[in-house]
Enzyme design. Structure first.
Site, PDB file in Angstrom:
ATOM      1  N   GLU A 113       0.834  -1.343   0.018  1.00  0.00           N
ATOM      2  CA  GLU A 113       0.097   0.041  -0.080  1.00  0.00           C
ATOM      3  C   GLU A 113       0.839   1.117  -0.144  1.00  0.00           C
ATOM      4  O   GLU A 113       1.986   1.085   0.552  1.00  0.00           O
ATOM      5  CB  GLU A 113      -0.790   0.152   1.404  1.00  0.00           C
ATOM      6  CG  GLU A 113      -1.901  -0.730   1.251  1.00  0.00           C
ATOM      7  CD  GLU A 113      -2.429  -0.667   2.953  1.00  0.00           C
ATOM      8  OE1 GLU A 113      -2.116   0.096   3.619  1.00  0.00           O
ATOM      9  OE2 GLU A 113      -3.446  -1.668   3.323  1.00  0.00           O
ATOM     10  N   LYS A 115       2.527   4.555   1.586  1.00  0.00           N
ATOM     11  CA  LYS A 115       2.528   4.971   2.736  1.00  0.00           C
ATOM     12  C   LYS A 115       2.274   6.618   2.808  1.00  0.00           C
ATOM     13  O   LYS A 115       2.941   7.243   1.994  1.00  0.00           O
ATOM     14  CB  LYS A 115       3.857   4.815   3.293  1.00  0.00           C
ATOM     15  CG  LYS A 115       4.352   5.034   4.861  1.00  0.00           C
ATOM     16  CD  LYS A 115       5.467   4.498   5.391  1.00  0.00           C
ATOM     17  CE  LYS A 115       5.726   4.934   6.781  1.00  0.00           C
ATOM     18  NZ  LYS A 115       5.216   5.922   7.435  1.00  0.00           N
ATOM     19  N   ASP A 117       1.655  10.280   4.064  1.00  0.00           N
ATOM     20  CA  ASP A 117       2.299  11.016   5.074  1.00  0.00           C
ATOM     21  C   ASP A 117       1.561  11.998   5.815  1.00  0.00           C
ATOM     22  O   ASP A 117       1.296  13.024   5.392  1.00  0.00           O
ATOM     23  CB  ASP A 117       3.421  11.894   4.310  1.00  0.00           C
ATOM     24  CG  ASP A 117       4.781  12.303   5.221  1.00  0.00           C
ATOM     25  OD1 ASP A 117       4.493  11.918   6.209  1.00  0.00           O
ATOM     26  OD2 ASP A 117       5.406  13.086   4.977  1.00  0.00           O
ATOM     27  N   TYR A 225      -6.594   1.937   6.835  1.00  0.00           N
ATOM     28  CA  TYR A 225      -5.739   0.753   6.440  1.00  0.00           C
ATOM     29  C   TYR A 225      -5.450  -0.443   7.646  1.00  0.00           C
ATOM     30  O   TYR A 225      -4.873  -1.427   7.189  1.00  0.00           O
ATOM     31  CB  TYR A 225      -4.310   1.157   5.861  1.00  0.00           C
ATOM     32  CG  TYR A 225      -3.827   2.248   6.917  1.00  0.00           C
ATOM     33  CD1 TYR A 225      -3.359   1.792   8.180  1.00  0.00           C
ATOM     34  CD2 TYR A 225      -3.269   3.547   6.460  1.00  0.00           C
ATOM     35  CE1 TYR A 225      -2.678   2.678   9.007  1.00  0.00           C
ATOM     36  CE2 TYR A 225      -2.871   4.518   7.294  1.00  0.00           C
ATOM     37  CZ  TYR A 225      -2.591   4.008   8.737  1.00  0.00           C
ATOM     38  OH  TYR A 225      -1.959   5.015   9.627  1.00  0.00           O
ATOM     39  N   LYS A 313      10.868   3.397   3.017  1.00  0.00           N
ATOM     40  CA  LYS A 313      10.757   4.838   2.858  1.00  0.00           C
ATOM     41  C   LYS A 313      11.616   5.609   1.922  1.00  0.00           C
ATOM     42  O   LYS A 313      12.472   4.967   1.541  1.00  0.00           O
ATOM     43  CB  LYS A 313      10.999   5.447   4.218  1.00  0.00           C
ATOM     44  CG  LYS A 313      10.108   4.952   5.593  1.00  0.00           C
ATOM     45  CD  LYS A 313       9.441   6.208   6.084  1.00  0.00           C
ATOM     46  CE  LYS A 313      10.117   7.388   6.642  1.00  0.00           C
ATOM     47  NZ  LYS A 313       9.755   8.407   7.546  1.00  0.00           N
ATOM     48  N   CYS A 407       7.897  50.149   2.722  1.00  0.00           N
ATOM     49  CA  CYS A 407       7.425  49.009   1.701  1.00  0.00           C
ATOM     50  C   CYS A 407       8.172  49.235   0.347  1.00  0.00           C
ATOM     51  O   CYS A 407       8.234  50.464  -0.073  1.00  0.00           O
ATOM     52  CB  CYS A 407       6.076  49.446   1.428  1.00  0.00           C
ATOM     53  SG  CYS A 407       5.027  48.618  -0.118  1.00  0.00           S
ATOM     54  N   CYS A 410       5.333  51.359  -2.361  1.00  0.00           N
ATOM     55  CA  CYS A 410       4.919  52.651  -2.080  1.00  0.00           C
ATOM     56  C   CYS A 410       5.970  53.514  -0.846  1.00  0.00           C
ATOM     57  O   CYS A 410       5.657  54.433  -0.624  1.00  0.00           O
ATOM     58  CB  CYS A 410       3.535  52.579  -1.444  1.00  0.00           C
ATOM     59  SG  CYS A 410       3.471  51.895   0.285  1.00  0.00           S
ATOM     60  N   CYS A 425       2.807  46.358   5.124  1.00  0.00           N
ATOM     61  CA  CYS A 425       2.714  47.631   4.727  1.00  0.00           C
ATOM     62  C   CYS A 425       1.530  48.214   5.333  1.00  0.00           C
ATOM     63  O   CYS A 425       0.393  48.059   5.204  1.00  0.00           O
ATOM     64  CB  CYS A 425       2.695  47.800   3.076  1.00  0.00           C
ATOM     65  SG  CYS A 425       2.435  49.310   2.540  1.00  0.00           S
ATOM     66  N   CYS A 430      -1.401  51.707  -0.697  1.00  0.00           N
ATOM     67  CA  CYS A 430      -0.536  51.125  -1.318  1.00  0.00           C
ATOM     68  C   CYS A 430      -0.873  50.401  -2.747  1.00  0.00           C
ATOM     69  O   CYS A 430      -1.760  49.369  -2.918  1.00  0.00           O
ATOM     70  CB  CYS A 430       0.175  49.948  -0.366  1.00  0.00           C
ATOM     71  SG  CYS A 430       1.730  48.866  -1.236  1.00  0.00           S
TER      72      CYS A 430
HETATM   73  S1  IVH Z   1      -0.271   0.182   8.641  1.00  0.00           S
HETATM   74  C1  IVH Z   1       0.388  -1.740  13.046  1.00  0.00           C
HETATM   75  N1  IVH Z   1      -0.452   1.167   6.507  1.00  0.00           N
HETATM   76  O1  IVH Z   1       2.924   5.133   9.007  1.00  0.00           O
HETATM   77  C2  IVH Z   1       0.530  -0.998  11.644  1.00  0.00           C
HETATM   78  N2  IVH Z   1       0.422   2.762   8.263  1.00  0.00           N
HETATM   79  O2  IVH Z   1       5.644   4.651  10.042  1.00  0.00           O
HETATM   80  C3  IVH Z   1      -0.121   0.033  11.507  1.00  0.00           C
HETATM   81  N3  IVH Z   1       0.938   4.839   7.484  1.00  0.00           N
HETATM   82  O3  IVH Z   1       1.801   4.666  12.481  1.00  0.00           O
HETATM   83  C4  IVH Z   1       0.101   0.832  10.400  1.00  0.00           C
HETATM   84  N4  IVH Z   1       0.322   5.107   5.761  1.00  0.00           N
HETATM   85  O4  IVH Z   1       0.893   6.396  10.868  1.00  0.00           O
HETATM   86  C5  IVH Z   1      -0.033   1.637   7.931  1.00  0.00           C
HETATM   87  N5  IVH Z   1      -0.694   2.275   4.426  1.00  0.00           N
HETATM   88  C6  IVH Z   1      -0.469   2.412   5.662  1.00  0.00           C
HETATM   89  C7  IVH Z   1       0.164   3.534   6.202  1.00  0.00           C
HETATM   90  C8  IVH Z   1       0.721   3.642   7.535  1.00  0.00           C
HETATM   91  C9  IVH Z   1       0.923   5.733   6.614  1.00  0.00           C
HETATM   92  C10 IVH Z   1       1.718   5.334   8.946  1.00  0.00           C
HETATM   93  C11 IVH Z   1       0.793   5.283  10.213  1.00  0.00           C
HETATM   94  C12 IVH Z   1       1.833   4.492  10.943  1.00  0.00           C
HETATM   95  C13 IVH Z   1       3.294   5.121  10.329  1.00  0.00           C
HETATM   96  C14 IVH Z   1       4.505   3.962  10.727  1.00  0.00           C
END
Ligand code: IVH
Length: 670
Positions: A113, A115, A117, A225, A313, A407, A410, A425, A430
């Site tokens: 999946e 990740k 942010d 998720y 990551k 400014c 002006c 300003c 202005c």
């Molecule tokens: S699973 C026990 N799936 O990344 C497992 N986490 O670095 C629970 N995060 O705490 C996490 N996308 O805040 C999971 N597709 C994803 C995610 C994800 C972002 C975040 C989440 C987690 C952190 C870990």
């Protein structure tokens, strides 16, 4: 009777929930905004008449409530763990070897999946209703941020499922999409606030607000998720879990990959990397999970993270380049924004030659100097920002940044307010401020003045022809014709455009005035409560704060705007020149005998449905609102009137029964 109402309320909630889901999660609405609003209003009305049926999970309860003084703590029955991180493929292969060994001969497969942010959250549903939402905190104890999370439209208030589990805790990520983040930061900058460093900080900062009304305006969303405690439901695989969550109304990742082996997952990771920038939100890697949930118990967890999942990551993309100059821009509200002028450099798919420096304090903190080699990165993948200076490469003859004392446009005085990070300003005349204001005033979402573009605005201001938006309405065709690149026809078009803008809805004017913190949506909310600009001008902060979406900051900002004599003068001249300052009645009816009158309906009318009564009022130019206030003209009450009837009596507002209502609308005349 009450049983019927209760059922109707439940049906409306389910219906609104469904349309909400289709609109926000699937981005595929089935009905128009107008029809959605009608459903919503209906529910609001029923709940106002039968307050006993109001419930915390009702769609009407997404925004509201008083600010909290602290967040309560929440114990997570099942801890919210984090993930172990890897940055290279060798580590992933080692991860797979460990799994193979631990699982012995048990077969397993993977899911990948994106990740996201953002900020991890947990939602608890009991009997299908959202009862609590919390942050992860230290994994064992988090903050109760239910009120804030309810404002996020992609979070369902009730589960969309015929057979709901007794208990369901879902876990996911709250985030801010890249575009929403960019806009929010622009707006913050305009009003002198510190911008957020990235979308994750923006999401985290939003969720920490004690006043949920502040959160409802933030462009947040959530994707789910994982699960915590579950009773009355079972998932065999992770894919099964995601599908079930989706069916229940949760947004899950639109893109996931399955892999029988770690090699397949490595190639899926290449796919994900290629798609990284196509997501509307920031992805900082991928999460690899074992699909077969029965293995989770065997695999167990370390102190911090489960052994059945790992995060892969990405390192953030950065570039180095020369800072050639620092220029200063002046915005609509006078805020001075320093901008880095860079030697063009390629970064994350585009060539970057300018970057925001946010404000003077930021430049001083990072000691950024002209002539420096700087490292840049994209915040939310859109806005280039200067992250740091490469001090080791600093040439000898550089000088610390000097704050502007006047400014640059002006030469007016520059000040910094106590609660702001920005320099401003102070000169309301202005030209830079005026130009951005005119551009805002004329833009499509505001007064929508056809033919008034930025080039023309620059000329009008520079030649002293316009010194406020109100002056636009006194321009003459002959004057415009003399401007550069303007002929007979284009001058006439502009005059027509200005003329047409006199008939805009009141909310557009409110938005166009450029009151701090009042965007288009807020302007519409204000229009619902004030039918004339003068009512808004005279509104006390307490009155403004009665409106659920309005908190103290906004109320003060509106009041402060109209305390400015110059602004009052502008409104006066706009009025004098025929610009519409009243709420236009719906359906284009401006001549009905109920024009400008506001009605509240309560109880059941023997011979008319609510819709029929509403239609009759609207046909004659009146407006139906949900709750009784001093501004209500009539309360029409039928059998078993609710609390609105009492309220009307208290405020001395005329109450009509059905017969009196029929006389008022003159049923004889049709
Ligand atoms: S699973 C026990 N799936 O990344 C497992 N986490 O670095 C629970 N995060 O705490 C996490 N996308 O805040 C999971 N597709 C994803 C995610 C994800 C972002 C975040 C989440 C987690 C952190 C870990």
């Amino acid at each position: 009777m009450t049983q019927k109402v209760k059922k109707r309320i439940a049906t409306l909630r389910a219906e609104i929930g469904r349309h909400n889901y289709l609109y926000y999660v699937e981005a595929a609405p089935l009905i128009s905004d107008r029809d959605y609003d009608a459903l919503y209003r209906k529910l609001e009305e029923l709940e106002a008449d039968f307050p006993a049926f109001v419930a915390p999970h009702s769609p009407t309860q997404r925004v509201g409530g008083e600010p909290l003084s602290v967040f309560e703590s929440v114990q997570h029955a099942i801890p919210m763990m984090s993930l172990s991180n890897t940055y290279n493929t060798e580590k992933l292969i080692e991860f797979d070897k460990r799994i193979k060994k631990l699982l012995n001969e048990t077969p397993y497969s993977y899911v990948l999946e994106p990740k996201i942010d953002g900020v991890a959250i947990s939602l608890r549903y009991e009997k299908g209703n959202l009862i609590r939402g919390s942050t992860r905190g230290d994994g064992k104890t988090g903050d109760d941020i239910t009120e804030n999370l309810k404002t996020i439209r992609t979070i369902p208030m009730t589960l969309k499922s015929r057979k709901v589990p007794d208990i369901l805790e879902v876990r996911g990520e709250v985030f801010m999409a890249k575009q929403g983040f960019a806009t929010l930061n622009q707006e913050r900058q305009k009003v002198g606030q510190e911008p957020f460093a990235n979308p994750r900080n923006a999401a985290a900062g939003s969720l920490k607000q004690l006043d949920s009304r502040m959160v409802s305006g933030r462009p947040l969303a959530a994707i789910f998720y994982a699960v915590g405690e579950v009773q009355g439901l079972d998932f065999e695989t992770h894919v099964d879990l995601l599908n079930t969550l989706h069916l229940m109304g949760f947004a899950v990742s639109v893109k996931t990959w399955r892999g029988a082996t770690i090699e397949e997952i490595l190639s899926a990771l290449d796919d994900l990397k290629r798609l990284q920038h196509d997501f509307s939100f920031e992805i900082d890697g991928g999460v690899i999970k074992i699909n077969e949930r029965r293995t989770y118990e065997t695999l167990g967890a370390t102190a911090k993270s489960p052994r059945w999942a790992v995060a892969f990551k990405y390192e953030p993309e950065r570039a180095e380049t020369l800072l050639k100059d620092i220029t200063i821009q002046v915005g609509r509200t006078g805020v001075l924004t320093p901008v880095a002028e860079l030697e063009p450099v390629a970064l994350a798919g585009t060539t970057v030659s300018r970057a925001t420096l946010h404000n003077a304090g930021e430049i001083e903190r990072k000691d950024i100097r002209i002539g420096d080699l700087v490292r840049i990165q994209k915040a939310g993948e859109i806005i280039p920002v200067v992250v740091e200076v490469k001090i080791s490469a600093r040439p000898k003859d550089t000088h610390p940044f000097q704050r502007p004392t006047s400014c640059p446009i002006c030469t007016g005085p520059v000040t910094q307010k106590e609660d702001e990070v920005a320099l401003r300003c102070e000169n309301l005349q202005c030209p830079a401020q005026l130009k951005s204001w005119l551009r805002h005033f004329a833009m499509r979402g505001a007064m929508d003045i056809d033919g008034l573009g930025i080039k023309l605005i620059v000329q009008l201001v520079d030649q002293g022809l316009v010194s406020s938006p109100a002056d636009l309405y006194q321009l003459e065709q002959a004057t415009i014709m003399n401007l550069e690149r303007m002929g007979d026809q284009s001058a006439e078009n502009l005059i027509d455009g200005i003329e047409a803008s006199k008939q805009r809805e009141l909310w557009r004017l409110i938005f166009a005035l450029g009151i701090r913190h009042v965007g288009a949506r807020m302007a519409q909310i204000l229009e619902e409560h004030f039918s004339h600009i003068d009512e808004l001008i005279e509104a006390k902060t307490e009155e403004l704060e009665q409106i659920p979406e309005i908190g103290p900051t906004l109320a003060l900002s509106i009041q402060a705007y109209f305390q400015h004599l110059k602004n009052l003068e502008i409104v006066r001249v706009l009025k004098k020149n025929g610009v519409n300052v009243t709420r236009l009645t719906p359906m284009g009816s401006t001549s009905g005998k109920l024009t400008g009158k506001s009605f509240v309906l309560t109880g059941t009318l023997p011979g008319l449905t609510r819709d029929e009564a509403t239609a009759k009022i609207r046909q004659q130019g009146g407006k139906v609102v949900a709750s009784v206030s001093k501004k209500t003209d009539y309360v029409i009450s039928g059998d078993q009137p609710g609390s609105k009837f009492e309220q009307a009596k208290k405020l001395g507002i005329a109450t009509l029964d059905e017969a009196e209502f029929s006389t008022l609308i003159g049923n004889d005349s049709g």
